[in-house]
Design an enzyme around this catalytic site. Structure first.
Site, PDB file in Angstrom:
ATOM      1  N   ASP A 128      -1.989  -0.719   5.916  1.00 47.17           N
ATOM      2  CA  ASP A 128      -2.120  -0.202   7.217  1.00 47.17           C
ATOM      3  C   ASP A 128      -3.799   0.120   7.236  1.00 47.17           C
ATOM      4  O   ASP A 128      -4.054   0.273   8.706  1.00 47.17           O
ATOM      5  CB  ASP A 128      -1.386   1.281   7.252  1.00 47.17           C
ATOM      6  CG  ASP A 128      -2.223   2.344   6.398  1.00 47.17           C
ATOM      7  OD1 ASP A 128      -2.405   1.977   5.285  1.00 47.17           O
ATOM      8  OD2 ASP A 128      -2.538   3.210   7.071  1.00 47.17           O
ATOM      9  N   ASP A 132       0.867  -1.112  -0.011  1.00 47.23           N
ATOM     10  CA  ASP A 132      -0.023  -0.122   0.004  1.00 47.23           C
ATOM     11  C   ASP A 132       0.811   1.226   0.114  1.00 47.23           C
ATOM     12  O   ASP A 132       1.982   1.030   0.365  1.00 47.23           O
ATOM     13  CB  ASP A 132      -0.935  -0.056   1.177  1.00 47.23           C
ATOM     14  CG  ASP A 132      -1.778   1.364   1.421  1.00 47.23           C
ATOM     15  OD1 ASP A 132      -2.127   1.565   0.499  1.00 47.23           O
ATOM     16  OD2 ASP A 132      -1.807   1.689   2.568  1.00 47.23           O
ATOM     17  N   TYR A 133       0.406   2.532  -0.137  1.00 47.55           N
ATOM     18  CA  TYR A 133       1.134   3.773   0.044  1.00 47.55           C
ATOM     19  C   TYR A 133       1.144   4.308   0.994  1.00 47.55           C
ATOM     20  O   TYR A 133       1.983   4.358   1.836  1.00 47.55           O
ATOM     21  CB  TYR A 133       0.958   4.465  -1.511  1.00 47.55           C
ATOM     22  CG  TYR A 133       1.821   5.698  -1.590  1.00 47.55           C
ATOM     23  CD1 TYR A 133       2.971   5.613  -1.989  1.00 47.55           C
ATOM     24  CD2 TYR A 133       1.137   7.056  -1.240  1.00 47.55           C
ATOM     25  CE1 TYR A 133       3.810   6.760  -2.100  1.00 47.55           C
ATOM     26  CE2 TYR A 133       1.931   8.137  -1.352  1.00 47.55           C
ATOM     27  CZ  TYR A 133       3.105   8.130  -1.781  1.00 47.55           C
ATOM     28  OH  TYR A 133       4.067   8.870  -1.744  1.00 47.55           O
TER      29      TYR A 133
END
Length: 978
Positions: free
Chosen positions: A881, A690-691
């Site tokens: 997250d 994920d970023y």
């Protein structure tokens, strides 16, 4: 349906009805230890406990209902919900051995209490003798320490505190007469050789008092001269004296600029500097007062001293700490200590209690070191306050200033859930009752006072001489009362006693503004409404003897407390006990810390002077029946919530939180010793990241979340390995990913939660939703726009497919409230008409097509990347997250991949609910873990090159050297990045 806010135990009456107030002094013997022989303490009123009193429980009562309710709780929220359903027992005593009740905690049975000062004022004579005197001002707190040290609890207690300003004395104190009576304000002295405690009564008049009773008086007393020298032998003698203390082992903390060397002398200079930051900055701001603007130089010096003081406390604790000890940190002087201890001992059991008010976020924002102070407290396992409003303010500050997720139940910070609770303090009820009613001299004093004032009604107030106690407001309200109700002018008298303040900030009043204002008000009232035979206000700026103090509380017709901001107030609790026969009403400021506990008192707003004047009249004219009913409820409240109950309640709840953390299924931290071997074994590896919140921290402005150079270099290095397939699966749109990650040709990109895909070494985006009906976007935009208009700081992010409403810049509470309303509205309308889903993210709300998500992309990638066509990869690393990343973790769980080959890693607290099998705290930890794999890869390539070079070197016989196979070379381990 039960409101989620009601799950917090702080909202239950069983907690809010507790009595409030802390504070000090227990020299010599403890009545808890020796009920038959201990003397009544001059400051804390510790009296012998009646032999009939017993806290030994019946066998069937040994099980702790709170601990039983907590068993099996799977999350902090569930734990708090269960505990809120369990009422407090009547005694709240420790009728069980905590080591047996909580075996998983491996407790030692030791409690280490850290408080700013030890119970004694310390003096050092020229010949090296120590003079110890009872410290005034915080009787309930030190009463609680004495209770913990008694045989009534299963704990062994150690008390750590600063010596305070050591007073240089000219010569050894003369030994007093041991038959001298012990006064409430008497001076307790202890010989540094004999170790016996004796007392000397103090003069009570203003002129003869040893402590000046002005605003500049210094009860702690800064030593005169340039400084004082304390030798090694001096320190050893004092520590030996305090080690034998009946309140537990008392260990002094020596505060100095230079590191303490056991062999060297300590030169103590400018000793009150250790108070300056706490009492000038924190105490002032926490009581809703601010300084005039200045250059900040003094504040910076004080902050350095404040940090060093907390470090020295941490050093001292480590000298005696053993694994399984409980550390209990008290008050605003030591707000950095929990975090410092957590840094040195990651698994330490720490509780923190703040005895003063905690301000709202609007005030705390004015403090330059606001983040450091909040982070210091969050090192504790549990943080407790006097009232629910203070705990609510703390949670709000953590959310608004630090950006942590918080609620009234606790704060999620640094990978852990920090519990927040409310425990109002009580007083030593039995000791106060005995001191107030068993002394014949008090009855004589009452008769003398009654003879002096005749049949006049007596209003009593006792406060410290500082601005937050509201003495000026009290006098102005009394003046208005006499003006509005002339019939009472000759029938009532206000007896106001003011004692010196103990706070450094309040002592710096060179112009005596507070004293002069009070004196002027007293003179004005007596001059306007008094006569030669009667003065409506009797002001006594002095300490009172125990007999005079309790006589006033017993004879009073009304008790009047007008604090403008107060964390604790023992006078209100002692007044209630002393009025058990007289039934005098208690008028109590709603800004006092005791107001939440004494809910049957008459609450007033001290700033509404006319309102206070009217309440005084109503209290004086209250019917006997109403007086009795009010007093009975107040008396029951105070007597059933003594200081011993406060100590037991705090420790029980702390243990319950600790046990719950042990019982919860916590996600373990990613173990690199497990990760690296599997990484090296694999021939085909798949990485999915994920970023936001995974590679870069969450920020308020999404456009500012650009990748650092270190992140770019790490991802590029990882993707360049031919064995690795690296994908970035983000909710960001195509343009953002192209701008910041598109220059890495080996990197695969997926935008808008899987709606668009760009394979490695390609510049073409594939739209997986091109055949989807997009009519839903118009209706979603109308809804988003309506909520944007009523939520300042929010904005809409329109992507090619998904639509996102961000409220990270808005007020947190308002944003959450409107996001919940918007989500429900969209679910009831758009989600029922179209094949879309409404997702709540981190300070955002997103609507997207339902059939495409990150889990779909993860499943697709697992099937595409393997050692051969149709075969899955033999190493998968997936990191995310938030809840949208749970789709990836779910897809990996449903796959047929062997579990030991899959590393699903959530970024955040180990206690959060997730399908991941590992966790890392922050984005930088993700980068560090990947960097360690890259470094290990490089070491492996070095070995390969070395092996090839050695293989081509001819030996003397024309053959390759022996032992040059790769396995014979020493294995190089990649160095973890800290």
């Amino acid at each position: 349906m039960t409101n989620s806010r009601d799950k917090n135990p702080a909202r239950h009456y069983s907690v809010l009805s507790n009595a409030v107030t802390p504070n000090v002094s227990v020299p010599g013997a403890s009545a808890y230890d020796n009920p038959d022989t201990a003397q009544c303490n001059t400051t804390s009123y510790f009296a012998p406990r009646p032999a009939a009193i017993s806290v030994v429980a019946e066998p069937e009562e040994l099980d702790d209902p709170v601990a039983i309710a907590a068993k099996g709780a799977r999350s902090p929220a569930e734990l708090l919900r269960r505990m809120s359903l369990v009422g407090h027992s009547k005694s709240e005593s420790f009728d069980f051995d905590p080591r047996e009740q909580y075996p998983s905690l491996e407790l030692t049975g030791n409690v280490i209490s850290a408080t700013f000062c030890i119970p004694y004022k310390v003096g050092l004579t020229a010949d090296g003798g120590w003079d110890l005197q009872s410290r005034r001002g915080t009787s309930a707190l030190f009463d609680s320490f004495a209770y913990l040290s008694s045989h009534k609890t299963p704990w062994k207690h150690t008390l750590l505190g600063w010596t305070g300003e050591i007073q240089p004395l000219p010569e050894s104190p003369a030994q007093p007469d041991t038959s001298a009576s012990t006064e409430r304000d008497g001076t307790l002295k202890r010989s540094d050789t004999g170790g016996s405690w004796q007392s000397i009564s103090k003069p009570l008049s203003k002129g003869s008092a040893s402590n000046p009773v002005s605003s500049q008086s210094n009860p702690q007393g800064s030593p005169s001269g340039d400084g004082i020298n304390v030798t090694k032998k001096d320190r050893q003698r004092l520590e030996s004296l305090l080690r034998q203390d009946k309140n537990g082992q008392v260990m002094p903390v020596w505060l100095s600029d230079t590191p303490e060397d056991a062999k060297s002398d300590l030169y103590l200079k400018d000793q009150n500097r250790w108070r300056m930051y706490a009492e000038h900055e924190l105490y002032t701001l926490f009581h809703y007062r601010q300084h005039a603007p200045n250059d900040g130089r003094a504040e910076r010096r004080w902050w350095i001293d404040y940090v060093r003081m907390n470090q020295l406390f941490a050093d001292r604790i480590l000298e005696v700490y053993r694994a399984g000890d409980i550390v209990w940190v008290h008050d605003y002087h030591l707000m950095l200590l929990p975090h410092m201890l957590r840094q040195r001992i990651p698994n330490v059991y720490v509780g923190f209690f703040l005895h003063i008010p905690f301000p709202s976020s609007e005030y705390l924002r004015c403090l330059p070191k606001r983040k450091e102070v909040l982070e210091g407290c969050l090192g504790a396992t549990m943080i407790a306050f006097q009232s629910f409003s203070y705990s609510r303010h703390f949670s709000s500050c953590c959310e608004r200033i630090l950006g942590f997720e918080s609620s009234s139940a606790g704060v999620d910070a640094y990978g852990a859930h920090v519990a927040i609770d409310v425990f109002p303090i009580g007083i030593n009820v039995e000791a106060v009752q005995k001191a107030a009613f068993n002394d014949p001299s008090i009855d004589k004093t009452i008769s003398a006072i009654r003879q002096l004032y005749g049949d006049k009604k007596i209003i009593v107030g006792r406060d410290r001489l500082d601005t937050v106690r509201g003495v000026a407001q009290k006098l102005m309200a009394f003046e208005i009362f006499l003006e509005r109700y002339p019939a009472w002018r000759d029938k009532v008298v206000l007896i106001q006693v003011t004692s010196p303040t103990s706070v450094e900030e309040e002592q710096e009043d060179p112009q005596h503004k507070i004293e002069h204002k009070i004196s002027d008000l007293v003179s004005k009232i007596n001059g306007q409404y008094g006569s030669l035979s009667h003065s409506p206000v009797q002001h006594y700026p002095q300490y009172l003897s125990k007999q005079e103090y309790f006589a006033l509380l017993r004879i009073a017709d009304v008790g009047l407390i007008t604090s403008v901001r107060d964390g604790m107030n023992t006078t209100s609790l002692e007044y209630v006990l002393c009025q058990k026969d007289h039934h005098g009403p208690l008028i109590l400021s709603e800004f006092s810390g005791t107001a939440g506990s004494l809910r049957h008192a008459i609450h007033i707003n001290p700033w509404n002077l006319v309102g206070v004047a009217d309440v005084i009249k109503d209290a004086l004219e209250m019917s006997p029946k109403d007086r009795y009913m009010s007093q009975r409820k107040l008396y029951e409240q105070v007597t059933t919530h003594p200081v011993s109950r406060w100590s037991n309640s705090f420790l029980k709840r702390l243990l319950t939180n600790l046990a719950s953390n042990n019982q919860n299924t916590l996600t373990p931290a990613l173990d690199r010793h497990v990760l690296r071997p599997q990484y090296f074994k694999a021939k085909r590896r798949l990485f999915m990241f994920d970023y936001d919140g995974t590679l870069t921290p969450i920020v308020k402005d999404p456009t500012a979340a650009i990748p650092s150079d270190k992140v770019l270099r790490t991802i590029k290095s990882l993707a360049q390995n031919p064995k690795n397939a690296v994908w970035l699966i983000s909710g960001r749109d195509q343009q953002f990913l192209d701008d910041w990650m598109g220059h890495i040709p080996e990197l695969g990109l997926s935008a808008e939660h899987g709606c668009f895909v760009r394979p490695p070494r390609s510049e073409v985006w594939e739209n997986l939703t091109e055949k989807t009906d997009m009519k839903w976007q118009t209706e979603v935009m109308r809804t988003y726009q309506r909520y944007t208009d009523i939520t300042p700081g929010s904005f809409i992010e329109r992507k090619r497919v998904a639509l996102t409403w961000h409220y990270r810049r808005a007020d947190p509470d308002l944003g959450k409230f409107h996001a919940e309303q918007c989500r429900k509205e969209l679910e009831d309308s758009v989600a029922k008409k179209f094949d879309v889903e409404v997702m709540s993210g981190k300070a955002n709300l997103e609507v997207r097509p339902q059939f495409v998500n990150k889990g779909y992309i993860a499943t697709r990638l697992v099937s595409e990347y393997g050692t051969e066509e149709g075969a899955p990869p033999d190493f998968v690393f997936c990191a995310g997250d938030d809840f949208t990343d749970e789709d990836m973790f779910r897809a990996l769980l449903r796959s047929n991949l062997p579990k030991h080959q899959v590393f699903a890693v959530t970024v955040g607290a180990s206690s959060k609910k997730t399908l991941a099998s590992w966790h890392l705290l922050e984005p930088r930890d993700v980068i560090a873990a990947i960097t360690s794999l890259i470094a290990a890869d490089e070491d492996d390539r070095v070995l390969d090159r070395t092996f090839r070079d050695l293989s081509t070197m001819p030996s003397k016989e024309g053959t390759s050297p022996k032992g040059t196979d790769k396995e014979s070379l020493p294995k190089l381990e990649g160095k973890d990045e800290k």
